[in-house]
Design an enzyme around this catalytic site. Structure first.
Site, PDB file in Angstrom:
ATOM      1  N   GLU A   1       0.896  -1.188   0.216  1.00 13.18           N
ATOM      2  CA  GLU A   1      -0.123  -0.092  -0.073  1.00 13.18           C
ATOM      3  C   GLU A   1       0.915   1.163  -0.076  1.00 13.18           C
ATOM      4  O   GLU A   1       2.216   1.146   0.383  1.00 13.18           O
ATOM      5  CB  GLU A   1      -1.108  -0.001   1.251  1.00 13.18           C
ATOM      6  CG  GLU A   1      -1.803  -1.135   1.299  1.00 13.18           C
ATOM      7  CD  GLU A   1      -2.955  -1.014   2.387  1.00 13.18           C
ATOM      8  OE1 GLU A   1      -2.760  -0.305   3.355  1.00 13.18           O
ATOM      9  OE2 GLU A   1      -3.791  -1.831   2.352  1.00 13.18           O
TER      10      GLU A   1
ATOM     11  N   HIS B   1      -9.260   8.999   4.036  1.00 12.82           N
ATOM     12  CA  HIS B   1      -8.912   7.953   2.859  1.00 12.82           C
ATOM     13  C   HIS B   1      -9.324   8.538   1.673  1.00 12.82           C
ATOM     14  O   HIS B   1     -10.237   9.150   1.298  1.00 12.82           O
ATOM     15  CB  HIS B   1      -9.954   6.676   3.225  1.00 12.82           C
ATOM     16  CG  HIS B   1      -9.109   5.528   2.567  1.00 12.82           C
ATOM     17  ND1 HIS B   1      -9.296   5.449   1.268  1.00 12.82           N
ATOM     18  CD2 HIS B   1      -8.436   4.675   3.061  1.00 12.82           C
ATOM     19  CE1 HIS B   1      -8.696   4.544   0.898  1.00 12.82           C
ATOM     20  NE2 HIS B   1      -8.226   3.763   2.110  1.00 12.82           N
TER      21      HIS B   1
ATOM     22  N   ARG C   1      -1.113   8.770   1.685  1.00 12.89           N
ATOM     23  CA  ARG C   1      -2.641   9.050   1.540  1.00 12.89           C
ATOM     24  C   ARG C   1      -2.851  10.471   1.767  1.00 12.89           C
ATOM     25  O   ARG C   1      -3.685  10.885   0.968  1.00 12.89           O
ATOM     26  CB  ARG C   1      -3.393   8.387   2.821  1.00 12.89           C
ATOM     27  CG  ARG C   1      -3.659   6.773   2.722  1.00 12.89           C
ATOM     28  CD  ARG C   1      -4.429   6.322   3.788  1.00 12.89           C
ATOM     29  NE  ARG C   1      -4.658   5.054   3.545  1.00 12.89           N
ATOM     30  CZ  ARG C   1      -4.842   4.288   4.403  1.00 12.89           C
ATOM     31  NH1 ARG C   1      -5.291   4.340   5.601  1.00 12.89           N
ATOM     32  NH2 ARG C   1      -5.023   2.991   4.016  1.00 12.89           N
TER      33      ARG C   1
ATOM     34  N   HIS D   1     -11.350   9.209   8.008  1.00  9.30           N
ATOM     35  CA  HIS D   1     -10.906   7.621   8.188  1.00  9.30           C
ATOM     36  C   HIS D   1     -10.177   7.129   9.532  1.00  9.30           C
ATOM     37  O   HIS D   1     -10.449   6.146   9.703  1.00  9.30           O
ATOM     38  CB  HIS D   1      -9.959   7.450   6.822  1.00  9.30           C
ATOM     39  CG  HIS D   1      -9.641   5.750   6.531  1.00  9.30           C
ATOM     40  ND1 HIS D   1     -10.742   4.790   6.655  1.00  9.30           N
ATOM     41  CD2 HIS D   1      -8.574   5.182   6.683  1.00  9.30           C
ATOM     42  CE1 HIS D   1     -10.162   3.690   6.397  1.00  9.30           C
ATOM     43  NE2 HIS D   1      -8.576   3.862   6.719  1.00  9.30           N
TER      44      HIS D   1
ATOM     45  N   ARG E   1      -0.585   8.286   9.673  1.00  5.21           N
ATOM     46  CA  ARG E   1      -0.302   7.054   9.832  1.00  5.21           C
ATOM     47  C   ARG E   1       0.041   6.174   8.614  1.00  5.21           C
ATOM     48  O   ARG E   1      -0.697   6.380   7.456  1.00  5.21           O
ATOM     49  CB  ARG E   1      -1.562   6.619  10.384  1.00  5.21           C
ATOM     50  CG  ARG E   1      -1.691   4.852  10.363  1.00  5.21           C
ATOM     51  CD  ARG E   1      -3.423   4.477  10.535  1.00  5.21           C
ATOM     52  NE  ARG E   1      -4.229   4.658   9.320  1.00  5.21           N
ATOM     53  CZ  ARG E   1      -4.909   3.674   8.847  1.00  5.21           C
ATOM     54  NH1 ARG E   1      -4.776   2.427   9.272  1.00  5.21           N
ATOM     55  NH2 ARG E   1      -5.498   3.948   7.916  1.00  5.21           N
TER      56      ARG E   1
HETATM   57  C1  LIG Z   1     -13.361   1.057   6.532  1.00  5.67           C
HETATM   58  C2  LIG Z   1     -11.949   0.954   7.276  1.00  5.67           C
HETATM   59  C3  LIG Z   1     -10.919   0.504   6.897  1.00  5.67           C
HETATM   60  C4  LIG Z   1      -9.700   0.211   7.527  1.00  5.67           C
HETATM   61  N1  LIG Z   1      -8.753  -0.478   6.944  1.00  5.67           N
HETATM   62  C5  LIG Z   1      -7.543  -0.889   7.768  1.00  5.67           C
HETATM   63  C6  LIG Z   1      -6.548  -1.584   7.394  1.00  5.67           C
HETATM   64  O1  LIG Z   1      -6.765  -2.342   6.301  1.00  5.67           O
HETATM   65  N2  LIG Z   1      -5.605  -1.751   8.171  1.00  5.67           N
HETATM   66  C7  LIG Z   1      -5.376  -1.226   9.280  1.00  5.67           C
HETATM   67  O2  LIG Z   1      -4.285  -1.281  10.096  1.00  5.67           O
HETATM   68  N3  LIG Z   1      -6.269  -0.484   9.883  1.00  5.67           N
HETATM   69  C8  LIG Z   1      -7.484  -0.207   9.060  1.00  5.67           C
HETATM   70  N4  LIG Z   1      -8.643   0.824   9.381  1.00  5.67           N
HETATM   71  C9  LIG Z   1      -8.409   1.304  10.856  1.00  5.67           C
HETATM   72  C10 LIG Z   1      -8.571   0.199  11.920  1.00  5.67           C
HETATM   73  O3  LIG Z   1      -9.550  -0.728  11.464  1.00  5.67           O
HETATM   74  C11 LIG Z   1      -8.744   0.802  13.448  1.00  5.67           C
HETATM   75  O4  LIG Z   1      -8.169   1.778  13.685  1.00  5.67           O
HETATM   76  C12 LIG Z   1      -8.908  -0.302  14.377  1.00  5.67           C
HETATM   77  O5  LIG Z   1      -9.620  -1.300  14.060  1.00  5.67           O
HETATM   78  C13 LIG Z   1      -9.474   0.354  15.908  1.00  5.67           C
HETATM   79  O6  LIG Z   1      -9.558  -0.742  16.550  1.00  5.67           O
HETATM   80  P1  LIG Z   1     -10.147  -0.267  17.883  1.00  5.67           P
HETATM   81  O7  LIG Z   1     -10.039  -1.652  18.848  1.00  5.67           O
HETATM   82  O8  LIG Z   1      -9.160   0.871  18.394  1.00  5.67           O
HETATM   83  O9  LIG Z   1     -11.490   0.176  18.066  1.00  5.67           O
HETATM   84  P2  LIG Z   1     -12.650  -0.421  17.382  1.00  5.67           P
HETATM   85  O10 LIG Z   1     -12.574  -1.587  16.481  1.00  5.67           O
HETATM   86  O11 LIG Z   1     -13.390   0.791  16.537  1.00  5.67           O
HETATM   87  O12 LIG Z   1     -13.637  -0.702  18.573  1.00  5.67           O
HETATM   88  C14 LIG Z   1     -14.117   0.321  19.464  1.00  5.67           C
HETATM   89  C15 LIG Z   1     -14.958  -0.261  20.208  1.00  5.67           C
HETATM   90  O13 LIG Z   1     -15.422   0.629  21.567  1.00  5.67           O
HETATM   91  C16 LIG Z   1     -16.980   0.594  22.006  1.00  5.67           C
HETATM   92  N5  LIG Z   1     -16.960   1.978  22.454  1.00  5.67           N
HETATM   93  C17 LIG Z   1     -16.797   3.247  21.875  1.00  5.67           C
HETATM   94  N6  LIG Z   1     -17.469   4.150  22.785  1.00  5.67           N
HETATM   95  C18 LIG Z   1     -18.222   3.277  23.575  1.00  5.67           C
HETATM   96  C19 LIG Z   1     -18.811   3.762  24.962  1.00  5.67           C
HETATM   97  N7  LIG Z   1     -19.152   4.983  25.086  1.00  5.67           N
HETATM   98  N8  LIG Z   1     -19.317   2.881  25.674  1.00  5.67           N
HETATM   99  C20 LIG Z   1     -19.149   1.575  25.331  1.00  5.67           C
HETATM  100  N9  LIG Z   1     -18.409   1.047  24.191  1.00  5.67           N
HETATM  101  C21 LIG Z   1     -17.853   2.184  23.222  1.00  5.67           C
HETATM  102  C22 LIG Z   1     -17.312   0.496  20.349  1.00  5.67           C
HETATM  103  O14 LIG Z   1     -18.862   0.018  20.615  1.00  5.67           O
HETATM  104  C23 LIG Z   1     -16.442  -0.754  19.932  1.00  5.67           C
HETATM  105  O15 LIG Z   1     -16.695  -1.757  20.427  1.00  5.67           O
HETATM  106  C24 LIG Z   1      -9.596   0.773   8.928  1.00  5.67           C
HETATM  107  C25 LIG Z   1     -10.764   1.475   9.288  1.00  5.67           C
HETATM  108  C26 LIG Z   1     -12.088   1.462   8.688  1.00  5.67           C
HETATM  109  C27 LIG Z   1     -13.011   2.252   9.341  1.00  5.67           C
END
Ligand SMILES: Cc1cc2nc3c(=O)[nH]c(=O)nc-3n(C[C@H](O)[C@H](O)[C@H](O)COP(=O)(O)OP(=O)(O)OC[C@H]3O[C@@H](n4cnc5c(N)ncnc54)[C@H](O)[C@@H]3O)c2cc1C
Length: 532
Positions: free
Chosen positions: A115, A243, A291, A352, A387
């Site tokens: 990428e 993005h 990006r 994004h 990033r």
């Molecule tokens: C479309 C898309 C494509 C992507 N592609 C990539 C990729 O190819 N490679 C890569 O490395 N990254 C990618 N990313 C980024 C990556 O997916 C995210 O940064 C990462 O998954 C975040 O994980 P996390 O565990 O921090 O949060 P998340 O997976 O977003 O989980 C957050 C959690 O917190 C909970 N939560 C939030 N607020 C509260 C609250 N007040 N009370 C209770 N629960 C709450 C939510 O319900 C959820 O369960 C992409 C993101 C998107 C949106």
């Protein structure tokens, strides 16, 4: 309710931490809370994959470290970059052991993607639904542990600190401590307290503060806003990654469908409305430039040609290979009448990823005692001003592991805090007009998209701040008099996060990484993180 380890969020960061704590401490209670369905997370939507050095013949830790530092534009913490790149390999191995499957070549080697900004092919993926596969594997691993309790559809409203015991807590108060959280029980509509020895915030991103975003509706920056209210440290919020290529569907609001960068990695070419492949005019790396450069180039082409989108051309690519690597994108386009072998795919930039967030040290410790942060809500020092693609899933796993390592040493020594008062809802009544919340939400998204988007100016930032201030005042007075609901809490959090983005952007008198201000088009000599 009490928990030894309290985890807010069921994405990759929260679940990785929960599994590790459950493995090491079968006698202790791990409580995972999520405000939506278990898998409704940013994690589930990750398409491109996870970056990691697995082919040591062609690739090396040094190359991955260098690529990350270049993308971060001077603001990465080199020690953290080295930690993530080197420890990432073990975390990838772990999630494979937990059942995650990544695509392989016929000879059994990983099928590696490339990428923008990566000098080598190093992205492990599961077709174009990598996040969904990782989330599936994590949830099935979590289900194996009887000491993990999972509460879904439970909204965390605020962190509990000395403030709730009647002490004055300010930014300069030393040793602010977290004793747990107040949550809104959706079944009883009551605010309850959960007392914990340690708490991990893994609440994900904040893309929803913009009108157009690839993030699902849960991404409202709740963790960042809670820490800011609790007087903890927040860093580098001005670095929002847009993005470049979300699918453009006129009139559609909410989450935009992502066309992963890996499509350009495989040969996709961006064209403007006149059919010109314009990226060569902006960067020698053309469609594989980082990006921020691609997003700004698209923004500029849209302004020059007066359109709301550009196009991604994959017509020259083998349709069989495209379907094999990107089945989800192929189907989505087809469902809209776009046959990618014959038609151009309309695309436009969308919010994004948030590079900044809750400031942590190299063990995921925040400025508040017994409170950790990992994943997208955290600012660990890995991403700096920008990033590198596919580094975030890796960072989430590495830091979830580090948070767990540190918490595992502390929990046996800690006890629960007594005498935490119940939530005080005196003087509040049910909201009479939801329009007061829904309209303010639209205004936040409008302000952020129009004034604090890909290209910023001083006057736009100052206008945005004035308007966000007004929304803040109105929403705070609503909050004082209205029973707490997830909608009102999210609005309040989104206003706080928008304020932090605007404030960070206004303090940064330069253009660096993802932050581009035409009034300060150059980089400043002073290389600094902005901590709020
Ligand atoms: C479309 C898309 C494509 C992507 N592609 C990539 C990729 O190819 N490679 C890569 O490395 N990254 C990618 N990313 C980024 C990556 O997916 C995210 O940064 C990462 O998954 C975040 O994980 P996390 O565990 O921090 O949060 P998340 O997976 O977003 O989980 C957050 C959690 O917190 C909970 N939560 C939030 N607020 C509260 C609250 N007040 N009370 C209770 N629960 C709450 C939510 O319900 C959820 O369960 C992409 C993101 C998107 C949106």
């Amino acid at each position: 309710m009490q928990a030894d380890f309290l985890v807010i969020g069921s994405g990759i960061a929260g679940l990785t931490f929960a599994v590790k704590a459950a493995q090491q401490f079968p006698e202790k209670k791990i409580l995972v809370i999520t405000k939506a369905h278990a898998d409704e997370t940013n994690t589930k939507y990750a398409q491109g994959g996870i970056a990691g050095v697995t082919d040591f013949e062609k690739d090396s830790f040094e190359k991955h470290i260098e690529d990350t530092l270049i993308a971060g534009d001077g603001l990465c913490n080199r020690q953290v970059v080295e930690i993530v790149v080197k420890e990432g390999v073990d975390r990838i191995r772990e999630i494979i052991d937990w059942g995650a499957q990544f695509d392989k070549e016929d000879d059994g080697d990983f099928k590696l993607g490339r990428e923008g900004g990566h000098s080598e092919f190093r992205i492990l993926h599961h077709k174009d639904v990598t996040g969904k596969e990782m989330e599936r594997a994590l949830l099935s691993e979590v289900a194996k542990y009887s000491n993990i309790e999972f509460i879904k559809h439970c909204f965390v409203v605020d962190l509990i600190t000395q403030h709730h015991l009647g002490f004055l807590v300010t930014k300069s108060t030393p040793d602010i401590e977290c004793y747990g959280v107040y949550v809104l029980n959706r079944e009883t509509n009551q605010i309850e307290k959960i007392i914990a020895k340690v708490t991990l915030l893994a609440t994900g991103g904040n893309g929803q503060i913009y009108r157009s975003t690839t993030n699902p509706s849960i991404a409202t920056g709740d963790g960042v806003a809670m820490v800011y209210r609790a007087k903890g440290r927040i860093e580098n919020m001005e670095f929002n990654q847009f993005h470049p290529t979300a699918l453009y569907e006129p009139g559609v609001r909410g989450q935009s469908f992502l066309i992963t960068e890996a499509v350009r990695g495989d040969g996709g070419i961006l064209r403007n409305k006149n059919g010109e492949a314009f990226m060569e005019r902006y960067d020698p790396r053309k469609d594989l430039a980082p990006r921020d450069i691609v997003a700004r180039a698209i923004d500029s082409e849209m302004k020059i040609t007066g359109t709301e989108n550009v196009y991604l051309d994959v017509r020259h690519m083998s349709v069989e290979k495209f379907v094999e690597h990107f089945p989800n994108i192929y189907e989505k386009c087809l469902s809209l009448g776009i046959d990618v072998s014959k038609h151009l795919i309309p695309v436009a930039p969308a919010a994004h990823y948030s590079c900044g967030g809750i400031k942590t040290d190299e063990w995921g410790r925040t400025s508040i005692k017994n409170l950790y942060a990992a994943g997208e809500c955290a600012s660990t020092g890995l991403h700096g001003a920008n990033r590198l693609a596919s580094n975030s899933l890796l960072e989430a796993m590495v830091f979830a592991h580090r948070c767990y390592m540190d918490a595992a040493l502390k929990v046996p020594e800690l006890s629960y805090k007594n005498d935490i008062p119940d939530w005080n809802a005196r003087g509040t009544t049910q909201p009479k007009e939801m329009i007061l919340i829904t309209q303010s939400l639209k205004e936040v998204q409008q302000i952020m998209s129009d004034y604090v988007g890909i290209v910023r100016t001083n006057i736009r930032l100052s206008r945005a701040m004035k308007r966000i201030d007004l929304l803040w005042e109105e929403t705070e007075s609503l909050y004082q008099t209205t029973t707490v609901s997830p909608q009102l809490s999210e609005l309040r959090n989104m206003i706080t996060v928008s304020y932090l983005v605007i404030k960070g952007a206004s303090f940064r008198h330069e253009s660096r990484g993802l932050h581009f201000n035409t009034d300060y088009p150059n980089k400043s000599e002073m290389v600094q993180n902005i901590v709020l």
